[in-house]
Write an enzyme that holds these catalytic residues in place. Sequence first.
Site, PDB file in Angstrom:
ATOM      1  N   LYS A  35       0.670  -1.051  -0.127  1.00  0.00           N
ATOM      2  CA  LYS A  35      -0.115  -0.120   0.116  1.00  0.00           C
ATOM      3  C   LYS A  35       0.907   1.071  -0.049  1.00  0.00           C
ATOM      4  CE  LYS A  35      -4.453   0.614  -0.255  1.00  0.00           C
ATOM      5  NZ  LYS A  35      -5.425  -0.287  -0.451  1.00  0.00           N
ATOM      6  N   ASP A  70      -6.827   4.253  -4.661  1.00  0.00           N
ATOM      7  CA  ASP A  70      -7.563   3.828  -3.516  1.00  0.00           C
ATOM      8  C   ASP A  70      -8.087   5.106  -3.342  1.00  0.00           C
ATOM      9  OD1 ASP A  70      -7.511   1.881  -1.024  1.00  0.00           O
ATOM     10  OD2 ASP A  70      -7.648   4.109  -0.309  1.00  0.00           O
ATOM     11  N   ALA A  95     -18.446   3.098  -3.692  1.00  0.00           N
ATOM     12  CA  ALA A  95     -19.901   3.294  -3.586  1.00  0.00           C
ATOM     13  C   ALA A  95     -20.689   3.290  -4.795  1.00  0.00           C
ATOM     14  CB  ALA A  95     -20.246   4.576  -2.665  1.00  0.00           C
ATOM     15  N   TRP A  96     -20.338   3.970  -5.542  1.00  0.00           N
ATOM     16  CA  TRP A  96     -20.724   4.016  -6.958  1.00  0.00           C
ATOM     17  C   TRP A  96     -21.141   2.644  -7.480  1.00  0.00           C
ATOM     18  CZ3 TRP A  96     -18.234   2.643 -11.393  1.00  0.00           C
ATOM     19  CH2 TRP A  96     -18.820   2.705 -12.745  1.00  0.00           C
TER      20      TRP A  96
HETATM   21  O1  2IT Z   1      -7.821  -1.555  -1.256  1.00  0.00           O
HETATM   22  C1  2IT Z   1      -7.841  -2.276  -2.331  1.00  0.00           C
HETATM   23  O2  2IT Z   1      -7.933  -3.378  -2.520  1.00  0.00           O
HETATM   24  C2  2IT Z   1      -7.390  -1.237  -3.291  1.00  0.00           C
HETATM   25  N1  2IT Z   1      -7.448  -0.067  -3.211  1.00  0.00           N
HETATM   26  C3  2IT Z   1      -6.988  -1.705  -4.784  1.00  0.00           C
HETATM   27  C4  2IT Z   1      -5.672  -2.307  -4.873  1.00  0.00           C
HETATM   28  C5  2IT Z   1      -5.238  -2.692  -6.304  1.00  0.00           C
HETATM   29  O3  2IT Z   1      -3.936  -3.025  -6.470  1.00  0.00           O
HETATM   30  O4  2IT Z   1      -6.302  -2.754  -7.194  1.00  0.00           O
END
Ligand code: 2IT
Length: 457
Positions: A136, A176, A252-253
């Site tokens: 992340k 994200d 949400a969408w």
């Molecule tokens: O929390 C998640 O799984 C995402 N933000 C997507 C991460 C991704 O690599 O598609």
Amino acid sequence: MHLDNELNIVYDMDINKIMSDLEAKHPGEKEYLQAVKEVLLSVGDVYNQHPEFERNKIIERMVEPDRIVTFRVTWIDDKGEIQNNIGYRVQFNNAIGPYKGGIRFHASVNLSILKFLGFEQTFKNALTTLPMGGAKGGSDFSPRGKSDREIMRFCQAFILCLWKNLGPDRDVPAGDIGVGGREVGYMYGMYKKLVDENTGTFTGKGLSFGGSRIRPEATGFGALYFVQDILKRQNETMEGKTVAISGFGNVAWGAALKATELGAKVVTISGPDGYIYDPEGIKGEKIDYMLELRSSGEDIVAPYAEKYPEATFFPGKKPWVQKVDIALPCATQNEVNGDDAKDLLNNGVKLVAEVSNMGCTPEAIDAFIAARITYAPGKAVNAGGVATSGLEMSQNAEHLQWSAAEVDAKLHEIMHNIHQQCVEHGTEPDGYVNYMKGANIAGFMKVADAMMAQGVI
Ligand code: 2IT
């Protein structure tokens, strides 16, 4: 407790000791410690049945990120002033594949939040059945009120600091909170300029440059496929159910779109300013309007009630006070607390499926499980997003682009599989499915097995 015949040592995972050691090393990182504790509590029993895990210090190795990159991001705003933000990439665990996970741009971003997200991502990615490790990243940069050019300059400055750590088989970021198609486009553009290769080292890209069909919808759609599977086991369907959704972003969408398509009525969405209650249901053009609200960059939902007078805006409040059958938190971590859980339960909620990461506090989860209603955790429910990112990586690697039907069919299959893993590992003696336990055990076992096979590294 387990007697290990090989070494004749008695093992028993001491969660309190692991947690207090971790807390001493990482004081005050509350989201990170919360996420770790939840997994340890779920996997204690299976861990104790595998003394080889203890001998190899699997837990101690798994709870620490492999690597954290921290950097200063300096950029110039529209007034010509110099701005400084902090950027991070937490490469958590690559036992089962390249580091993979989103980038979050939000004023609240700190190391604790990115470490909790990276930790969760590791197990979520394991559940998808695809070969992806967990990561992340993000920054405390707030996109709120920024111009398009400012966003672009920030994204470019961010990648200038990070690009050397990325690669198609090394670390593949995505979006994200605060990072959507536009930001991914700007970051990928800068990355590509620096490496001079079209290897697709980002997912959530635009369709014209290697993006996957259905990726924008995938988190919300996948969540509803998962909810459909939960309901099917209970001889139920989405038809006629009322649904509370929080948030009004991409997740949400997608959730509102699919829930409505399946015959449910979505009555709420929310923002940092409060929530909207629309008794007629948020459907059709009202769902499209969510995108418009989002693109204003102001991060508020209040204008919905001005545009649609049948709806009411409740300033500063959360949607969990409304009477609904199903609650789908789609905004951010810890958005449903113990009091919210009580409100939901008092109003007869039957199912809470987190679409946000760690959307519920431990108190809320305990309340749902004690009441024996279905609670499903984000790492299972929202895994369709990253799973479709995995499908985007496959398409990039084979230099092809699949049809929407093909991607959607694979997404369906993956969500069925995740649901099945949860039921297999989470069914309790009384028949109640503890989806949190099931997801944590299934994800943990896969990562632990991969780490064991690869030796002490
Ligand atoms: O929390 C998640 O799984 C995402 N933000 C997507 C991460 C991704 O690599 O598609």
